[in-house]
Design a protein around this motif. Structure first.
Motif, mmCIF file in Angstrom:
data_model
loop_
_atom_site.group_PDB
_atom_site.id
_atom_site.type_symbol
_atom_site.label_atom_id
_atom_site.label_comp_id
_atom_site.label_asym_id
_atom_site.label_seq_id
_atom_site.Cartn_x
_atom_site.Cartn_y
_atom_site.Cartn_z
ATOM 1 N N ARG A 1 0.851 -1.185 0.000
ATOM 2 C CA ARG A 1 0.000 0.000 0.000
ATOM 3 C C ARG A 1 0.887 1.235 0.000
ATOM 4 O O ARG A 1 1.870 1.319 0.725
ATOM 5 N N ASP A 2 0.538 2.200 -0.822
ATOM 6 C CA ASP A 2 1.261 3.457 -0.869
ATOM 7 C C ASP A 2 0.614 4.426 0.122
ATOM 8 O O ASP A 2 -0.584 4.684 0.038
ATOM 9 N N PRO A 3 1.372 4.966 1.067
ATOM 10 C CA PRO A 3 0.778 5.828 2.092
ATOM 11 C C PRO A 3 0.235 7.148 1.557
ATOM 12 O O PRO A 3 -0.571 7.795 2.214
ATOM 13 N N THR A 4 0.637 7.539 0.362
ATOM 14 C CA THR A 4 0.213 8.815 -0.199
ATOM 15 C C THR A 4 -1.105 8.726 -0.955
ATOM 16 O O THR A 4 -1.925 9.628 -0.896
ATOM 17 N N THR A 5 -1.345 7.626 -1.660
ATOM 18 C CA THR A 5 -2.490 7.560 -2.571
ATOM 19 C C THR A 5 -3.757 6.973 -1.972
ATOM 20 O O THR A 5 -4.826 7.124 -2.536
ATOM 21 N N GLY A 6 -3.653 6.273 -0.862
ATOM 22 C CA GLY A 6 -4.835 5.639 -0.295
ATOM 23 C C GLY A 6 -4.976 4.198 -0.754
ATOM 24 O O GLY A 6 -4.080 3.645 -1.395
ATOM 25 N N ILE A 7 -6.112 3.605 -0.449
ATOM 26 C CA ILE A 7 -6.311 2.180 -0.715
ATOM 27 C C ILE A 7 -7.039 1.918 -2.030
ATOM 28 O O ILE A 7 -6.728 0.962 -2.736
#
Length: 133
Positions: A61-67
């Motif tokens: 999961r990328d912490p910047t873009t969301g799920i």
């Protein structure tokens, strides 16, 4: 995680849990849509070959873009045998760099992921790869 299929160069299905409407959209890239030309077909084949031959796949999961994105697909950084597929797609010139992490939340080997993607696009441009040919 097991690779099932990809319908283009920036979206794929995996089991368990990432099928159909819940497939994974690769963060930081946007390849040409299937059927829109040679580059789109090359990107699709490239991603298929990377994922199909991988012995280990995981989705980060990328912490910047969301799920999830607007179409409900999961967003992820897709790793195949310790290679970041998203990055390689940019490095091969199949997509421009669309990754942005101004807070530099993710750092690998002392370099922010944001900079990794910028370096990948520069490499593709300098070597006339994909869309930069």
């Amino acid at each position: 995680m097991d690779f099932v299929d990809n319908n283009d160069g920036d979206t794929a299905e995996f089991t368990p849990g990432f099928l159909g409407g819940d497939r994974v959209r690769f963060v930081g890239i946007d390849t040409a849509e299937t059927g829109s030309g040679t580059l789109a077909a090359q990107a699709t084949v490239y991603v298929h070959n990377l994922l199909n031959s991988a012995s280990e796949i995981y989705i980060q999961r990328d912490p910047t873009t969301g799920i999830r994105e607007t179409y409900g697909r999961y967003l992820g950084l897709v790793w195949a045998d310790d290679v970041l597929v998203n990055y390689m797609i940019v490095r091969m010139g199949y997509s421009q760099n669309n990754y942005s992490d101004p807070d530099q939340n993710l750092v690998f080997n002392g370099v922010s992921l944001d900079q990794w993607f910028k370096n990948a696009e520069s490499y593709a441009q300098e070597n006339n790869l994909g869309m930069w040919a």
